[in-house]
Design a protein around this motif. Structure first.
Motif, mmCIF file in Angstrom:
data_model
loop_
_atom_site.group_PDB
_atom_site.id
_atom_site.type_symbol
_atom_site.label_atom_id
_atom_site.label_comp_id
_atom_site.label_asym_id
_atom_site.label_seq_id
_atom_site.Cartn_x
_atom_site.Cartn_y
_atom_site.Cartn_z
ATOM 1 N N LYS A 172 0.804 -1.215 0.000
ATOM 2 C CA LYS A 172 0.000 0.000 0.000
ATOM 3 C C LYS A 172 0.842 1.273 0.000
ATOM 4 O O LYS A 172 0.376 2.329 -0.404
ATOM 5 N N TYR A 173 2.101 1.159 0.474
ATOM 6 C CA TYR A 173 2.973 2.324 0.541
ATOM 7 C C TYR A 173 4.359 1.975 0.005
ATOM 8 O O TYR A 173 4.807 0.829 0.103
ATOM 9 N N TYR A 174 5.013 2.966 -0.575
ATOM 10 C CA TYR A 174 6.412 2.854 -0.951
ATOM 11 C C TYR A 174 7.249 3.626 0.063
ATOM 12 O O TYR A 174 6.788 4.611 0.644
ATOM 13 N N SER A 175 8.489 3.185 0.271
ATOM 14 C CA SER A 175 9.454 3.960 1.055
ATOM 15 C C SER A 175 10.338 4.702 0.061
ATOM 16 O O SER A 175 11.112 4.087 -0.673
ATOM 17 N N GLY A 176 10.203 6.019 0.031
ATOM 18 C CA GLY A 176 10.927 6.791 -0.972
ATOM 19 C C GLY A 176 10.177 6.824 -2.290
ATOM 20 O O GLY A 176 9.159 6.142 -2.472
ATOM 21 N N LEU A 177 10.685 7.600 -3.211
ATOM 22 C CA LEU A 177 10.035 7.758 -4.521
ATOM 23 C C LEU A 177 10.371 6.574 -5.418
ATOM 24 O O LEU A 177 11.548 6.239 -5.587
ATOM 25 N N PRO A 178 9.372 5.920 -5.997
ATOM 26 C CA PRO A 178 9.644 4.795 -6.904
ATOM 27 C C PRO A 178 10.473 5.247 -8.104
ATOM 28 O O PRO A 178 10.271 6.339 -8.635
ATOM 29 N N ILE A 179 11.390 4.409 -8.536
ATOM 30 C CA ILE A 179 12.275 4.780 -9.639
ATOM 31 C C ILE A 179 11.499 4.968 -10.938
ATOM 32 O O ILE A 179 11.905 5.731 -11.815
ATOM 33 N N THR A 180 10.354 4.297 -11.057
ATOM 34 C CA THR A 180 9.533 4.414 -12.269
ATOM 35 C C THR A 180 8.991 5.832 -12.468
ATOM 36 O O THR A 180 8.589 6.193 -13.571
ATOM 37 N N SER A 181 8.977 6.633 -11.407
ATOM 38 C CA SER A 181 8.428 7.988 -11.494
ATOM 39 C C SER A 181 9.136 8.850 -12.520
ATOM 40 O O SER A 181 8.555 9.797 -13.052
ATOM 41 N N ILE A 182 10.381 8.503 -12.856
ATOM 42 C CA ILE A 182 11.111 9.291 -13.852
ATOM 43 C C ILE A 182 10.454 9.173 -15.229
ATOM 44 O O ILE A 182 10.611 10.054 -16.072
ATOM 45 N N ALA A 183 9.678 8.091 -15.442
ATOM 46 C CA ALA A 183 8.983 7.910 -16.718
ATOM 47 C C ALA A 183 7.855 8.914 -16.884
ATOM 48 O O ALA A 183 7.330 9.090 -17.988
ATOM 49 N N VAL A 184 7.473 9.579 -15.797
ATOM 50 C CA VAL A 184 6.488 10.660 -15.857
ATOM 51 C C VAL A 184 7.182 12.010 -15.783
ATOM 52 O O VAL A 184 6.894 12.912 -16.567
ATOM 53 N N VAL A 185 8.140 12.134 -14.867
ATOM 54 C CA VAL A 185 8.799 13.425 -14.632
ATOM 55 C C VAL A 185 9.592 13.900 -15.846
ATOM 56 O O VAL A 185 9.438 15.047 -16.295
ATOM 57 N N LEU A 186 10.443 13.026 -16.388
ATOM 58 C CA LEU A 186 11.313 13.451 -17.492
ATOM 59 C C LEU A 186 10.537 13.822 -18.759
ATOM 60 O O LEU A 186 10.849 14.839 -19.395
ATOM 61 N N PRO A 187 9.523 13.046 -19.173
ATOM 62 C CA PRO A 187 8.718 13.475 -20.318
ATOM 63 C C PRO A 187 8.033 14.825 -20.099
ATOM 64 O O PRO A 187 7.935 15.633 -21.021
ATOM 65 N N ILE A 188 7.555 15.086 -18.869
ATOM 66 C CA ILE A 188 6.914 16.375 -18.591
ATOM 67 C C ILE A 188 7.929 17.509 -18.694
ATOM 68 O O ILE A 188 7.650 18.568 -19.267
ATOM 69 N N VAL A 189 9.136 17.275 -18.151
ATOM 70 C CA VAL A 189 10.204 18.277 -18.256
ATOM 71 C C VAL A 189 10.545 18.520 -19.724
ATOM 72 O O VAL A 189 10.736 19.665 -20.154
ATOM 73 N N PHE A 190 10.611 17.455 -20.498
ATOM 74 C CA PHE A 190 10.918 17.591 -21.929
ATOM 75 C C PHE A 190 9.841 18.389 -22.652
ATOM 76 O O PHE A 190 10.143 19.251 -23.485
ATOM 77 N N LEU A 191 8.573 18.107 -22.342
ATOM 78 C CA LEU A 191 7.483 18.851 -22.967
ATOM 79 C C LEU A 191 7.517 20.329 -22.584
ATOM 80 O O LEU A 191 7.101 21.191 -23.364
ATOM 81 N N ALA A 192 8.025 20.613 -21.386
ATOM 82 C CA ALA A 192 8.052 21.992 -20.893
ATOM 83 C C ALA A 192 9.154 22.835 -21.537
ATOM 84 O O ALA A 192 9.184 24.052 -21.362
ATOM 85 N N ARG A 193 10.068 22.209 -22.277
ATOM 86 C CA ARG A 193 11.210 22.967 -22.804
ATOM 87 C C ARG A 193 10.797 24.037 -23.809
ATOM 88 O O ARG A 193 11.493 25.031 -23.967
ATOM 89 N N THR A 194 9.658 23.847 -24.479
ATOM 90 C CA THR A 194 9.190 24.876 -25.412
ATOM 91 C C THR A 194 8.611 26.077 -24.675
ATOM 92 O O THR A 194 8.454 27.145 -25.244
ATOM 93 N N VAL A 195 8.305 25.887 -23.377
ATOM 94 C CA VAL A 195 7.746 26.962 -22.561
ATOM 95 C C VAL A 195 8.842 27.688 -21.793
ATOM 96 O O VAL A 195 8.920 28.916 -21.773
ATOM 97 N N VAL A 196 9.710 26.899 -21.156
ATOM 98 C CA VAL A 196 10.766 27.501 -20.332
ATOM 99 C C VAL A 196 11.973 27.943 -21.156
ATOM 100 O O VAL A 196 12.784 28.747 -20.700
ATOM 101 N N CYS A 197 12.106 27.402 -22.361
ATOM 102 C CA CYS A 197 13.164 27.780 -23.314
ATOM 103 C C CYS A 197 14.547 27.771 -22.676
ATOM 104 O O CYS A 197 15.089 26.717 -22.394
ATOM 105 N N ARG A 198 15.116 28.954 -22.440
ATOM 106 C CA ARG A 198 16.504 29.039 -21.984
ATOM 107 C C ARG A 198 16.699 28.494 -20.573
ATOM 108 O O ARG A 198 17.833 28.284 -20.146
ATOM 109 N N TYR A 199 15.632 28.278 -19.833
ATOM 110 C CA TYR A 199 15.741 27.726 -18.491
ATOM 111 C C TYR A 199 15.603 26.204 -18.476
ATOM 112 O O TYR A 199 15.593 25.589 -17.410
#
Length: 205
Positions: free
Chosen positions: A130-157
């Motif tokens: 029911k609970y994980y200890s710490g952030l599951p490693i699979t979470s990067i499969a959501v975080v990194l794609p979202i960061v990649f999609l955001a690059r057209t918005v944040v541009c130089r940042y």
């Protein structure tokens, strides 16, 4: 042949294959396709446990094998693959390489610890986790794609956002805090949404 071969491992191997392809796309500059491969690997990882539990007659050896290959594939799909992808996206300086090395080490520590505790937990109870200890490693499969999609918005940042994201996610792998395990349907829906966004952007360039 060495190993156990049945339908319970197919999604695990499919996710690994997707990540291997994604690494090749990344080193050749096909970043959108590489990120899509990461999302597909995340989707496969979300569903493979559910598929495995559908097989009620698994032996103890098959269960242990499933745990081991899942973690071995996870370190490739969500440990090494994101490191290579992030490096290709610009994390090439001393700071970036240090963050990526720490991310990889944290991922290995997390998966090793999870294996030990999960095998111990399964010996004590048959209840679903029911609970994980710490952030599951699979979470990067959501975080990194979202960061990649955001690059057209944040541009130089974008570079700063990428560095911070990998540092924070890697750190949270080994920080001892409880995370309620989300429903598989919730994770699958989120990853599918990200993958759809990547496809939509790719088709409308």
């Amino acid at each position: 042949m060495i190993g156990f071969y049945n339908y319970t491992v197919l999604l695990t191997y499919l996710g690994l294959t997707s990540s291997v392809a994604g690494m090749m796309f990344a080193v050749n500059g096909w970043f959108r396709t590489a990120v899509l491969c990461l999302a597909i690997s995340g989707l496969c990882d979300t569903l493979d446990g559910k598929v495995a539990r559908m097989k009620k007659d698994r032996t103890e050896d098959e269960k242990c094998f499933g745990i081991q290959i899942d973690s071995l594939c996870d370190i490739v799909c969500f440990g090494i693959f994101p490191v290579i992808l992030s490096y290709c996206l610009g994390m090439r300086g001393p700071v970036g390489v240090t963050i990526l090395a720490l991310y990889a080490v944290a991922g290995v520590i997390r998966l090793g610890y999870f294996n030990v505790m999960e095998m111990k937990r399964q010996q004590e109870t048959e209840e679903s986790r029911k609970y994980y200890s710490g952030l599951p490693i699979t979470s990067i499969a959501v975080v990194l794609p979202i960061v990649f999609l955001a690059r057209t918005v944040v541009c130089r940042y974008f570079s700063m956002l990428l560095h911070l994201s990998m540092l924070i996610v890697g750190t949270l792998f080994v920080v001892d805090f409880r995370v309620r395990k989300p429903k598989n349907s919730t994770i699958a829906a989120l990853i599918t949404l990200v993958a759809t966004a990547l496809l939509w952007i790719g088709l409308h360039r």
